[in-house]
Design a protein around this motif. Sequence first.
Motif, PDB file in Angstrom:
ATOM      1  N   ARG A   1      26.627 112.417 -37.535  1.00 16.59           N
ATOM      2  CA  ARG A   1      25.748 113.117 -36.602  1.00 16.59           C
ATOM      3  C   ARG A   1      26.521 113.936 -35.577  1.00 16.59           C
ATOM      4  O   ARG A   1      26.165 115.084 -35.299  1.00 16.59           O
ATOM      5  N   ALA A   2      27.585 113.361 -35.019  1.00 11.05           N
ATOM      6  CA  ALA A   2      28.336 114.086 -33.997  1.00 11.05           C
ATOM      7  C   ALA A   2      28.929 115.377 -34.567  1.00 11.05           C
ATOM      8  O   ALA A   2      28.843 116.448 -33.945  1.00 11.05           O
ATOM      9  N   THR A   3      29.514 115.273 -35.771  1.00 11.04           N
ATOM     10  CA  THR A   3      30.086 116.462 -36.414  1.00 11.04           C
ATOM     11  C   THR A   3      29.000 117.475 -36.742  1.00 11.04           C
ATOM     12  O   THR A   3      29.168 118.685 -36.517  1.00 11.04           O
ATOM     13  N   ALA A   4      27.873 116.987 -37.254  1.00  8.77           N
ATOM     14  CA  ALA A   4      26.777 117.885 -37.628  1.00  8.77           C
ATOM     15  C   ALA A   4      26.206 118.601 -36.413  1.00  8.77           C
ATOM     16  O   ALA A   4      25.927 119.815 -36.458  1.00  8.77           O
ATOM     17  N   ARG A   5      26.034 117.882 -35.321  1.00 11.15           N
ATOM     18  CA  ARG A   5      25.485 118.498 -34.110  1.00 11.15           C
ATOM     19  C   ARG A   5      26.467 119.500 -33.506  1.00 11.15           C
ATOM     20  O   ARG A   5      26.074 120.569 -33.023  1.00 11.15           O
ATOM     21  N   GLU A   6      27.737 119.149 -33.523  1.00 11.07           N
ATOM     22  CA  GLU A   6      28.756 120.076 -33.031  1.00 11.07           C
ATOM     23  C   GLU A   6      28.779 121.357 -33.865  1.00 11.07           C
ATOM     24  O   GLU A   6      28.894 122.469 -33.328  1.00 11.07           O
ATOM     25  N   THR A   7      28.653 121.192 -35.181  1.00  9.67           N
ATOM     26  CA  THR A   7      28.629 122.352 -36.073  1.00  9.67           C
ATOM     27  C   THR A   7      27.371 123.185 -35.827  1.00  9.67           C
ATOM     28  O   THR A   7      27.433 124.427 -35.815  1.00  9.67           O
ATOM     29  N   GLU A   8      26.247 122.513 -35.613  1.00 10.93           N
ATOM     30  CA  GLU A   8      24.998 123.226 -35.322  1.00 10.93           C
ATOM     31  C   GLU A   8      25.123 124.042 -34.045  1.00 10.93           C
ATOM     32  O   GLU A   8      24.691 125.207 -33.989  1.00 10.93           O
ATOM     33  N   GLN A   9      25.711 123.479 -33.012  1.00  8.59           N
ATOM     34  CA  GLN A   9      25.876 124.208 -31.752  1.00  8.59           C
ATOM     35  C   GLN A   9      26.812 125.401 -31.922  1.00  8.59           C
ATOM     36  O   GLN A   9      26.614 126.449 -31.304  1.00  8.59           O
ATOM     37  N   ARG A  10      27.814 125.247 -32.770  1.00 15.06           N
ATOM     38  CA  ARG A  10      28.796 126.317 -32.958  1.00 15.06           C
ATOM     39  C   ARG A  10      28.237 127.492 -33.750  1.00 15.06           C
ATOM     40  O   ARG A  10      28.486 128.656 -33.420  1.00 15.06           O
TER      41      ARG A  10
ATOM     42  N   ARG B   1      42.009 124.200 -44.279  1.00 12.85           N
ATOM     43  CA  ARG B   1      40.587 124.222 -44.632  1.00 12.85           C
ATOM     44  C   ARG B   1      40.420 123.362 -45.885  1.00 12.85           C
ATOM     45  O   ARG B   1      40.746 123.795 -46.982  1.00 12.85           O
ATOM     46  N   ASP B   2      39.910 122.171 -45.687  1.00 11.69           N
ATOM     47  CA  ASP B   2      39.858 121.187 -46.766  1.00 11.69           C
ATOM     48  C   ASP B   2      38.404 120.814 -47.042  1.00 11.69           C
ATOM     49  O   ASP B   2      37.850 119.912 -46.407  1.00 11.69           O
ATOM     50  N   ILE B   3      37.788 121.494 -48.027  1.00 12.18           N
ATOM     51  CA  ILE B   3      36.386 121.191 -48.367  1.00 12.18           C
ATOM     52  C   ILE B   3      36.290 120.089 -49.415  1.00 12.18           C
ATOM     53  O   ILE B   3      35.209 119.808 -49.920  1.00 12.18           O
ATOM     54  N   TRP B   4      37.407 119.448 -49.715  1.00 17.02           N
ATOM     55  CA  TRP B   4      37.445 118.326 -50.654  1.00 17.02           C
ATOM     56  C   TRP B   4      37.484 116.980 -49.914  1.00 17.02           C
ATOM     57  O   TRP B   4      36.909 116.019 -50.380  1.00 17.02           O
ATOM     58  N   GLY B   5      38.166 116.935 -48.773  1.00 12.65           N
ATOM     59  CA  GLY B   5      38.372 115.660 -48.117  1.00 12.65           C
ATOM     60  C   GLY B   5      37.979 115.581 -46.660  1.00 12.65           C
ATOM     61  O   GLY B   5      37.923 114.489 -46.098  1.00 12.65           O
ATOM     62  N   SER B   6      37.686 116.718 -46.022  1.00 15.52           N
ATOM     63  CA  SER B   6      37.368 116.722 -44.598  1.00 15.52           C
ATOM     64  C   SER B   6      35.906 117.113 -44.392  1.00 15.52           C
ATOM     65  O   SER B   6      35.528 118.272 -44.605  1.00 15.52           O
ATOM     66  N   ILE B   7      35.065 116.169 -43.958  1.00 17.02           N
ATOM     67  CA  ILE B   7      33.652 116.475 -43.733  1.00 17.02           C
ATOM     68  C   ILE B   7      33.467 117.500 -42.613  1.00 17.02           C
ATOM     69  O   ILE B   7      32.608 118.389 -42.723  1.00 17.02           O
ATOM     70  N   PRO B   8      34.251 117.453 -41.512  1.00 16.66           N
ATOM     71  CA  PRO B   8      34.130 118.534 -40.526  1.00 16.66           C
ATOM     72  C   PRO B   8      34.394 119.920 -41.127  1.00 16.66           C
ATOM     73  O   PRO B   8      33.701 120.894 -40.798  1.00 16.66           O
ATOM     74  N   ASP B   9      35.382 120.014 -42.021  1.00 18.48           N
ATOM     75  CA  ASP B   9      35.651 121.297 -42.682  1.00 18.48           C
ATOM     76  C   ASP B   9      34.497 121.686 -43.598  1.00 18.48           C
ATOM     77  O   ASP B   9      34.111 122.865 -43.675  1.00 18.48           O
ATOM     78  N   VAL B  10      33.952 120.702 -44.322  1.00 21.26           N
ATOM     79  CA  VAL B  10      32.819 120.961 -45.227  1.00 21.26           C
ATOM     80  C   VAL B  10      31.634 121.510 -44.444  1.00 21.26           C
ATOM     81  O   VAL B  10      31.033 122.527 -44.814  1.00 21.26           O
ATOM     82  N   MET B  11      31.277 120.845 -43.358  1.00 25.72           N
ATOM     83  CA  MET B  11      30.107 121.255 -42.588  1.00 25.72           C
ATOM     84  C   MET B  11      30.316 122.602 -41.909  1.00 25.72           C
ATOM     85  O   MET B  11      29.434 123.476 -41.932  1.00 25.72           O
ATOM     86  N   ALA B  12      31.488 122.786 -41.307  1.00 24.56           N
ATOM     87  CA  ALA B  12      31.749 124.051 -40.625  1.00 24.56           C
ATOM     88  C   ALA B  12      31.781 125.220 -41.605  1.00 24.56           C
ATOM     89  O   ALA B  12      31.269 126.309 -41.312  1.00 24.56           O
ATOM     90  N   SER B  13      32.352 125.001 -42.769  1.00 18.78           N
ATOM     91  CA  SER B  13      32.437 126.069 -43.773  1.00 18.78           C
ATOM     92  C   SER B  13      31.042 126.452 -44.280  1.00 18.78           C
ATOM     93  O   SER B  13      30.726 127.637 -44.444  1.00 18.78           O
TER      94      SER B  13
END
Length: 418
Positions: A122-131, A227-239
């Motif tokens: 949730r924290a990562t998703a909300r941060e990505t949403e705000q960005r 930029r790691d869309i295989w192992g980093s969920i923050p990278d996946v969500m931001a991308s």
Amino acid sequence: MLTPSLLLALLAGCQATPTGENSVARAQERDTTITVAVVDTAEQSAKVDFEGWLSRFRREALAEGISASTLARALEGLRYRPRVIELDRSQPEFVRPIWQYLDSAVSSTRVTNGRQRLAEHRATARETEQRFGVPAEVIVAIWGIESNYGGNFGDFSTLEALATLAFDGRRRDFARAELLAALRILDAGDISSERMLGSWAGAMGHTQFIPSSFEAYAVDGDGDGRRDIWGSIPDVMASTANYLDRAGWKPGQPWGTEVRLPDDFDYARTELTHRQSSREWAERGVRTLDGESLPDFEMASVLVPGGAEGPAFLVGPNFRAILRYNNATSYALAVGTLADEIAGRGGVVQGWPREQRPLSRSQVREMQRLLNQRGFEVGVPDGIMGPNTRRGLREFQAAIGTTPDGFATVSLLERLQR
């Protein structure tokens, strides 16, 4: 290896007419041996040709700026994958109707898992949403549909898949360009070649970026410099959010809403290319299911993917942004409705015409041929229900006195055949 003389000898041995069970068994064994030998020889020949192509490609990639060290690591031992070509050339005869696709894409299990993933991140998703301005539930919905939340993003080597397609696929120039993009990603140090995994078609990671999309839209969301869309969920969500943002996502607007259409609605207007404001749609009698005001879209379309007997949707610019990710109405509708369900807003209310049997590609081609024959021009029969085919079908429906919604059914095909 099967030599020409051995092949001739084997073929000659099969020309005799054996008698008795043992003779029949021996003949069948020889036939099997020949088949396996010929297949093995074909694959061996393809492997040799592939290695020659790869050697030439290595020189070309070096000339186009890929470093020698990356090429040495990435291309050493690269294999030709016959399974990739098999999948590339296969085209299912039957296409699932949209309600069956949605049953799977927006299943109760996927909704439940989506809510769990959103809670976990949730924290990562909300941060990505705000960005980026893209709602967290939309990001998670794309993640769910693309790879079942990372449970199935493919185990093909992206390099081997794209090299095979560039050598022997239907779209070789496209695959070659994507292979070069994949090598540039390796050159940049975002991922190792061993971890660069995905689908047979070259789509990679949790949200299935092709390499050129990765280059254009992938984002370092966790600040580690890669930029790691295989192992980093923050990278996946931001991308994923960056992709939608760049595709024209409008913060604060829904993707669309389910609507009711008036009895005299003109179904010729139900194409994505026909756009007008929500106010104009309301003036034509389009209403939300609960009687509330329509979303305030400057340019909106009405879609009836299941025909007049199915649900109708008013969609805006965010629906079109999702289409940039995957240009299929069924996909965009699945992302929108899955996001709604993850957020607790509910799914599709109106029923689908589930009693209708889907047309196969050959049946669609036959329908197109017959429409052309009767003067309802739809273009060259290709087995795909595009806007031209829907237009011609609506004209035929109007001529026979049925609701001209452009929805292909077996009964309409039978009317054409009569």
